[in-house]
Design a protein around this motif. Structure first.
Motif, PDB file in Angstrom:
ATOM      1  N   VAL A 213      18.177  -2.765  -6.503  1.00  0.00           N
ATOM      2  CA  VAL A 213      18.543  -2.691  -8.046  1.00  0.00           C
ATOM      3  C   VAL A 213      18.149  -1.392  -8.677  1.00  0.00           C
ATOM      4  CG1 VAL A 213      18.278  -4.048 -10.131  1.00  0.00           C
ATOM      5  CG2 VAL A 213      18.282  -5.126  -7.990  1.00  0.00           C
ATOM      6  N   VAL A 214      19.075  -0.799  -9.180  1.00  0.00           N
ATOM      7  CA  VAL A 214      18.688   0.477 -10.118  1.00  0.00           C
ATOM      8  C   VAL A 214      17.896   0.537 -11.075  1.00  0.00           C
ATOM      9  CG1 VAL A 214      20.908   1.543  -9.260  1.00  0.00           C
ATOM     10  CG2 VAL A 214      20.902   0.459 -11.327  1.00  0.00           C
ATOM     11  N   ASN A 215      17.487  -0.757 -11.607  1.00  0.00           N
ATOM     12  CA  ASN A 215      16.480  -0.914 -12.580  1.00  0.00           C
ATOM     13  C   ASN A 215      15.259  -0.222 -12.007  1.00  0.00           C
ATOM     14  OD1 ASN A 215      14.135  -2.552 -13.766  1.00  0.00           O
ATOM     15  ND2 ASN A 215      15.752  -2.673 -15.238  1.00  0.00           N
ATOM     16  N   PRO A 216      14.657   0.505 -13.171  1.00  0.00           N
ATOM     17  CA  PRO A 216      13.535   1.360 -12.636  1.00  0.00           C
ATOM     18  C   PRO A 216      12.314   0.678 -12.478  1.00  0.00           C
ATOM     19  CG  PRO A 216      14.152   1.746 -14.952  1.00  0.00           C
ATOM     20  CD  PRO A 216      15.137   1.100 -14.550  1.00  0.00           C
ATOM     21  N   MET A 217      12.141  -0.302 -13.063  1.00  0.00           N
ATOM     22  CA  MET A 217      11.127  -1.506 -12.990  1.00  0.00           C
ATOM     23  C   MET A 217      10.967  -2.054 -11.708  1.00  0.00           C
ATOM     24  SD  MET A 217       7.860  -2.578 -13.830  1.00  0.00           S
ATOM     25  CE  MET A 217       7.161  -3.645 -12.593  1.00  0.00           C
ATOM     26  N   HIS A 218      12.580  -2.676 -11.520  1.00  0.00           N
ATOM     27  CA  HIS A 218      12.642  -3.756 -10.552  1.00  0.00           C
ATOM     28  C   HIS A 218      12.305  -3.094  -9.117  1.00  0.00           C
ATOM     29  CE1 HIS A 218      13.905  -7.866 -10.891  1.00  0.00           C
ATOM     30  NE2 HIS A 218      14.709  -7.731  -9.625  1.00  0.00           N
ATOM     31  N   ARG A 219      12.634  -1.659  -9.025  1.00  0.00           N
ATOM     32  CA  ARG A 219      12.683  -1.197  -7.975  1.00  0.00           C
ATOM     33  C   ARG A 219      11.304  -0.899  -7.102  1.00  0.00           C
ATOM     34  NH1 ARG A 219      14.427   5.142  -9.096  1.00  0.00           N
ATOM     35  NH2 ARG A 219      13.211   5.293  -7.087  1.00  0.00           N
ATOM     36  N   MET A 220      10.480  -1.388  -8.100  1.00  0.00           N
ATOM     37  CA  MET A 220       9.048  -0.969  -7.615  1.00  0.00           C
ATOM     38  C   MET A 220       8.413  -1.724  -6.385  1.00  0.00           C
ATOM     39  SD  MET A 220       7.324   1.004 -10.026  1.00  0.00           S
ATOM     40  CE  MET A 220       5.941   0.717 -10.346  1.00  0.00           C
ATOM     41  N   TRP A 221       8.966  -2.881  -6.220  1.00  0.00           N
ATOM     42  CA  TRP A 221       8.777  -3.716  -4.981  1.00  0.00           C
ATOM     43  C   TRP A 221       9.263  -3.174  -3.602  1.00  0.00           C
ATOM     44  CZ3 TRP A 221       9.005  -5.788 -10.033  1.00  0.00           C
ATOM     45  CH2 TRP A 221       7.994  -6.440 -10.250  1.00  0.00           C
ATOM     46  N   SER A 222      10.241  -2.446  -3.744  1.00  0.00           N
ATOM     47  CA  SER A 222      11.056  -2.019  -2.477  1.00  0.00           C
ATOM     48  C   SER A 222      11.131  -0.166  -2.514  1.00  0.00           C
ATOM     49  CB  SER A 222      12.494  -2.508  -2.414  1.00  0.00           C
ATOM     50  OG  SER A 222      13.206  -1.881  -3.705  1.00  0.00           O
ATOM     51  N   ASP A 223      10.262   0.165  -3.348  1.00  0.00           N
ATOM     52  CA  ASP A 223      10.635   1.639  -3.199  1.00  0.00           C
ATOM     53  C   ASP A 223       9.175   2.556  -3.267  1.00  0.00           C
ATOM     54  OD1 ASP A 223      11.673   4.267  -3.337  1.00  0.00           O
ATOM     55  OD2 ASP A 223      12.022   4.540  -5.365  1.00  0.00           O
ATOM     56  N   GLY A 224       8.945   3.129  -2.184  1.00  0.00           N
ATOM     57  CA  GLY A 224       7.474   3.906  -2.422  1.00  0.00           C
ATOM     58  C   GLY A 224       6.619   3.147  -1.667  1.00  0.00           C
ATOM     59  N   ARG A 225       5.611   4.034  -1.059  1.00  0.00           N
ATOM     60  CA  ARG A 225       4.366   3.509  -0.246  1.00  0.00           C
ATOM     61  C   ARG A 225       3.281   3.101  -1.183  1.00  0.00           C
ATOM     62  NH1 ARG A 225       1.078   1.614   1.700  1.00  0.00           N
ATOM     63  NH2 ARG A 225      -0.152   3.534   2.622  1.00  0.00           N
ATOM     64  N   TRP A 226       2.684   1.949  -1.400  1.00  0.00           N
ATOM     65  CA  TRP A 226       1.768   1.698  -2.061  1.00  0.00           C
ATOM     66  C   TRP A 226       0.614   1.019  -1.507  1.00  0.00           C
ATOM     67  CZ3 TRP A 226       2.816   2.925  -6.991  1.00  0.00           C
ATOM     68  CH2 TRP A 226       4.144   3.114  -7.589  1.00  0.00           C
ATOM     69  N   ASN A 227      -0.632   1.776  -1.679  1.00  0.00           N
ATOM     70  CA  ASN A 227      -2.009   1.095  -1.094  1.00  0.00           C
ATOM     71  C   ASN A 227      -2.474  -0.107  -1.805  1.00  0.00           C
ATOM     72  OD1 ASN A 227      -2.338   3.204   0.665  1.00  0.00           O
ATOM     73  ND2 ASN A 227      -3.250   4.532  -0.818  1.00  0.00           N
ATOM     74  N   LYS A 228      -2.562  -1.362  -1.085  1.00  0.00           N
ATOM     75  CA  LYS A 228      -2.776  -2.512  -1.800  1.00  0.00           C
ATOM     76  C   LYS A 228      -4.375  -3.002  -2.106  1.00  0.00           C
ATOM     77  CE  LYS A 228       1.718  -4.021  -1.314  1.00  0.00           C
ATOM     78  NZ  LYS A 228       2.723  -4.740  -2.261  1.00  0.00           N
ATOM     79  N   LEU A 229      -4.787  -2.847  -3.241  1.00  0.00           N
ATOM     80  CA  LEU A 229      -6.197  -3.287  -3.523  1.00  0.00           C
ATOM     81  C   LEU A 229      -6.076  -4.504  -4.456  1.00  0.00           C
ATOM     82  CD1 LEU A 229      -7.812   0.035  -3.992  1.00  0.00           C
ATOM     83  CD2 LEU A 229      -8.464  -1.482  -2.340  1.00  0.00           C
ATOM     84  N   THR A 230      -7.462  -5.161  -4.755  1.00  0.00           N
ATOM     85  CA  THR A 230      -7.685  -6.059  -5.407  1.00  0.00           C
ATOM     86  C   THR A 230      -8.725  -5.844  -6.448  1.00  0.00           C
ATOM     87  OG1 THR A 230      -6.992  -7.698  -3.893  1.00  0.00           O
ATOM     88  CG2 THR A 230      -8.120  -8.493  -5.636  1.00  0.00           C
ATOM     89  N   MET A 231      -8.591  -5.824  -7.774  1.00  0.00           N
ATOM     90  CA  MET A 231      -9.657  -5.699  -8.798  1.00  0.00           C
ATOM     91  C   MET A 231     -10.727  -7.065  -8.710  1.00  0.00           C
ATOM     92  SD  MET A 231      -8.277  -3.750 -12.156  1.00  0.00           S
ATOM     93  CE  MET A 231      -6.667  -2.745 -12.016  1.00  0.00           C
ATOM     94  N   ALA A 232     -10.048  -8.184  -8.887  1.00  0.00           N
ATOM     95  CA  ALA A 232     -10.829  -9.463  -8.756  1.00  0.00           C
ATOM     96  C   ALA A 232     -10.037 -10.350  -7.895  1.00  0.00           C
ATOM     97  CB  ALA A 232     -10.963  -9.833 -10.328  1.00  0.00           C
ATOM     98  N   HIS A 233     -11.282 -11.299  -7.440  1.00  0.00           N
ATOM     99  CA  HIS A 233     -10.569 -12.280  -6.512  1.00  0.00           C
ATOM    100  C   HIS A 233     -10.387 -13.473  -7.385  1.00  0.00           C
ATOM    101  CE1 HIS A 233     -11.350 -16.281  -4.335  1.00  0.00           C
ATOM    102  NE2 HIS A 233     -10.866 -15.342  -3.166  1.00  0.00           N
ATOM    103  N   GLY A 234      -9.368 -14.208  -7.405  1.00  0.00           N
ATOM    104  CA  GLY A 234      -9.043 -15.488  -8.177  1.00  0.00           C
ATOM    105  C   GLY A 234      -8.409 -14.969  -9.540  1.00  0.00           C
ATOM    106  N   CYS A 235      -8.386 -15.949 -10.322  1.00  0.00           N
ATOM    107  CA  CYS A 235      -7.924 -15.861 -11.748  1.00  0.00           C
ATOM    108  C   CYS A 235      -8.672 -15.929 -12.750  1.00  0.00           C
ATOM    109  CB  CYS A 235      -6.636 -16.592 -12.086  1.00  0.00           C
ATOM    110  SG  CYS A 235      -5.896 -16.328 -13.633  1.00  0.00           S
ATOM    111  N   TYR A 236      -9.024 -15.189 -13.933  1.00  0.00           N
ATOM    112  CA  TYR A 236      -9.991 -15.335 -14.762  1.00  0.00           C
ATOM    113  C   TYR A 236      -9.507 -16.483 -15.974  1.00  0.00           C
ATOM    114  CZ  TYR A 236      -7.063 -12.270 -17.781  1.00  0.00           C
ATOM    115  OH  TYR A 236      -5.930 -11.801 -18.545  1.00  0.00           O
ATOM    116  N   TRP A 237      -8.328 -16.619 -15.802  1.00  0.00           N
ATOM    117  CA  TRP A 237      -7.809 -17.687 -16.683  1.00  0.00           C
ATOM    118  C   TRP A 237      -7.731 -19.070 -16.072  1.00  0.00           C
ATOM    119  CZ3 TRP A 237      -7.058 -18.333 -21.722  1.00  0.00           C
ATOM    120  CH2 TRP A 237      -6.306 -19.538 -22.286  1.00  0.00           C
TER     121      TRP A 237
END
Length: 732
Positions: free
Chosen positions: A335-359
């Motif tokens: 999808v040409v939308n600049p935000m929508h493409r984030m999931w399929s375009d580019g190599r991203w190192n995956k990390l986590t700031m916090a385990h679980g949900c604070y809410w």
């Protein structure tokens, strides 16, 4: 090599970046000096299939076995030589190895084109805003999707780039259909997958094979691979973990599953896998396994050793991406939308700031499960240490924090730490649209490299947001989105329809809210999900409170997370699906804002009750913000140069100073009283000397008043102070 455990992500998850689960576990096992190997069979299958030899084999198979095809597939078969001659070059381009090919791809005579290219006429407007590389990437994506259509119609109806045989894993309350499928002849994709699996086993000779199964679309392949290992390597023990078993298989009863797997581990994998390895090596007894399902005496048995504690997030190590084919992943633009493409375009190192949900309160969410319920952040310093380690290991400076919801206070500290270390990174994450995301915090996040956020707006209706216990209002979401957007950070919203008791009026009003948010330019992307009732959510555990009934009260013997249900008021939400998604697609591309909402639907819908300027009013009636004494003050600008001058007014001479700032884009001058100018230079010097490079609002106020002998408030609300705040003076 002889490996203790080899981890596999089975086909298919993502084309552009590895799913991080195996890298997380490998990083943890490194801390225990347990050797492991990891592979993403998904990308390996794709690369073998979409290669010159892969297409030669595919076309030969189709010619030999398939007699009748649709006109679209007939066209693809007629262009066989063009596909075979271009595929290797296109894949190399999508891997970032052949950028100059973009000039050929954007010409109409290079790529063979089938039905996927028919949508191009609708999107021609977008190419004016896309660079040549992006346009070529999008055209190459359509080319691959045409080939995908060929595969689906001729050799494997279950094929999909980010999922495989997903239907067999989705809402599979019994194992029967999956079991039957596993006793059918191997599919074309199975043959490729198992050939690569064979090579992996020959290379690693593991004692244990661990399958990470995050989604329903990975499930079938994991069983096919396990079946192959059982038949050909009966000495290898096989385990499954990941998002699918964590949610769907908690109440597993069908013992046939253990014809394929020896173990299924639940929730955080570190402690369960450590004990599983010790058990396989004969170092601990079976009853010492942790959160593990096994077959015993013809039944499924759950073993959870209470004496084995889980590891803290600070103890699990840094994800390790070694072994994975990091340079081979392909970036696509669906999808040409600049935000929508984030999931399929580019190599991203995956990390986590916090385990679980604070809410941890949303009533549609599985908040009773530990992966959400147990909230545990780690320090900003440790997060940025891990970022630096991954940059050194992978050569990539892009990060996707895969939190349930990243905490605003921790995001602030991570941003400050990135800025202190002068790291150049790009990062994005999932958030809640908290009012804590002020204009200043958003500017800080942008300065640290934050490029996008995604968050749940869910049902854009204040009544339903309250019922969901989301803790936000539409008004608040609009203002937060505006703060992100004005800072230059893209915003994606997860949207929901069909929540229990939702009326047709509320669905249309929700769509109107979304329309206005896009029209106001404060939201760049979104996705509508239909509400699904899950067994471990408050709605699933107490359906009568939300006026829904289970369709089948009996538990299945296989996957039991999705709960079939009907609304007591008889509402049918499915019919809204197409209209909601089509309208959103247009809004994301800046089109059709003036089209009446009823025209998106082929049935009668109510008129919206939302005022046409509701969002505009929310954005223009914001209350005055008052700074708290303990808020942090940060100066992100350059060191000011000061020039003194005199100003005459009504025969009086005023000693003045001009503060000159050289930004990356421009030179800015701010005129202030001389004493205020001297104070500001002193203030910036003090900040630069402090290790934290921050001070509190109260400390800044005190510093000003002691230096100038004047009250701080008149200055703080003056035009010069506003100029400094707009430029780089943030209160967080």
């Amino acid at each position: 090599m002889n490996t203790t455990i080899a981890f596999i992500t089975p086909p298919f998850t993502q084309l552009n970046t590895p799913y991080p689960a195996t890298a997380y576990i490998k990083g943890f096992l490194n801390t225990l000096n347990i050797d492991s190997y990891q592979a993403d069979l998904g990308i390996e299958v794709i690369l073998k299939l979409f290669s010159k030899q892969g297409l030669i084999d595919l076309f030969d198979y189709v010619h030999e076995h398939i007699e009748e095809v649709s006109p679209n597939i007939h066209r693809i078969l007629a262009l066989e030589e063009d596909y075979i001659s271009t595929i290797d070059a296109v894949i190399a381009f999508l891997q970032g190895k052949n950028s100059t090919l973009a000039h050929a791809i954007v010409q109409e005579d290079y790529l063979p084109r089938a039905s996927r290219f028919e949508q191009l006429e609708e999107l021609e407007w977008a190419f004016g805003t896309m660079g040549i590389q992006d346009k070529a990437k999008h055209l190459s994506t359509l080319y691959l999707e045409d080939l995908s259509d060929l595969i689906v119609e001729t050799v494997d109806t279950n094929f999909g780039f980010s999922r495989y045989a997903e239907r067999l894993g989705r809402s599979a309350h019994t194992f029967d259909e999956m079991y039957d499928a596993l006793h059918q002849p191997l599919t074309y994709i199975d043959e490729i997958t198992l050939d690569l699996l064979q090579q992996l086993i020959d290379k690693t000779n593991p004692k244990i094979m661990g399958f990470s199964v995050p989604f329903p679309g990975n499930l079938y392949s994991s069983f096919r691979c396990a079946q192959y290992i059982k038949k050909n390597y009966p000495h290898i023990k096989i385990t499954m973990g990941g998002g699918f078993p964590n949610t769907e298989l908690r109440s597993l009863k069908d013992v046939r599953v253990f014809e394929f797997f020896d173990f299924i581990t639940l929730d955080d994998g570190e402690a369960p896998l450590e004990n599983l390895i010790l058990y396989v090596e004969g170092k601990i007894a079976q009853e010492e396994l942790k959160r593990t399902l096994i077959a015993k005496d013809g039944e499924v048995v759950y073993i959870n050793n209470p004496l084995k504690r889980d590891y803290k997030q600070a103890e699990v190590g840094t994800p390790d991406y070694s072994d994975l084919l990091l340079t081979e992943y392909i970036s696509v633009i669906e999808v040409v939308n600049p935000m929508h493409r984030m999931w399929s375009d580019g190599r991203w190192n995956k990390l986590t700031m916090a385990h679980g949900c604070y809410w941890g309160k949303c009533t549609f969410c599985d908040i009773s499960l530990d992966y959400i319920k147990v909230y545990e952040p780690i320090t900003a310093k440790q997060i940025v240490d891990r970022m630096q380690t991954l940059i050194e290991q992978t050569g990539e400076t892009g990060f996707h924090f895969v939190d349930e919801a990243a905490p605003p206070a921790l995001m602030r500290e991570v941003a400050l730490e990135i800025i202190r270390r002068k790291l150049t990174v790009s990062w994005w994450t999932n958030i809640r649209f908290e009012k804590s995301f002020t204009k200043d915090l958003c500017l800080l996040l942008k300065a640290s490299g934050c490029v996008a956020v995604s968050g749940g707006l869910e049902v854009a209706s204040d009544r339903l947001l309250k019922l969901i216990d989301k803790g936000v209002t539409v008004e608040q979401v609009a203002r937060v989105n505006r703060n992100f957007t004005e800072a230059g950070i893209l915003v994606h919203a997860y949207l929901m329809y069909g929540f229990p008791t939702q009326t047709a009026q509320e669905t249309i009003d929700s769509l109107e809210m979304v329309r206005q948010l896009f029209e106001a330019g404060v939201m760049q992307s979104g996705f509508w999900h239909q509400f699904a009732m899950t067994a471990h959510s408050p709605v699933g555990m107490n359906p009568e409170e939300y006026k829904v009934e289970r369709v089948n009260a009996e538990m299945g013997t296989f996957a039991n997370n999705d709960v079939p249900h009907i609304e007591m008021n008889g509402a049918i939400h499915d019919k809204f699906s197409f209209g909601l998604k089509k309208s959103l697609f247009n809004f994301m591309h800046g089109m059709c804002f003036d089209m009446p909402l009823h025209e998106w639907f082929d049935f009668k819908v109510p008129r919206t009750s939302i005022s046409p300027d509701y969002i505009f009013s929310c954005l223009n009636n914001e209350p005055l913000t008052v700074c708290k004494p303990n808020q942090k003050v940060v100066w992100l600008g350059t060191f000011p140069y000061i020039e003194y001058f005199e100003k005459k007014k009504k025969n009086r001479v005023f000693e003045m100073a001009q503060l000159v700032f050289y930004t990356k884009k421009e030179t800015i001058g701010v005129d202030v009283d001389r004493v205020v100018g001297d104070w500001f230079v002193h203030f910036v010097e003090t900040l630069k000397e402090k290790a934290s490079q921050t001070m509190t609002y109260q400390e800044m106020k005190k510093s000003f008043e002691e230096f100038t002998n004047e009250d701080f408030e008149p200055f703080w609300y003056s035009k010069p102070a506003q100029a400094l705040k707009d430029m780089a003076l943030l209160v967080l």
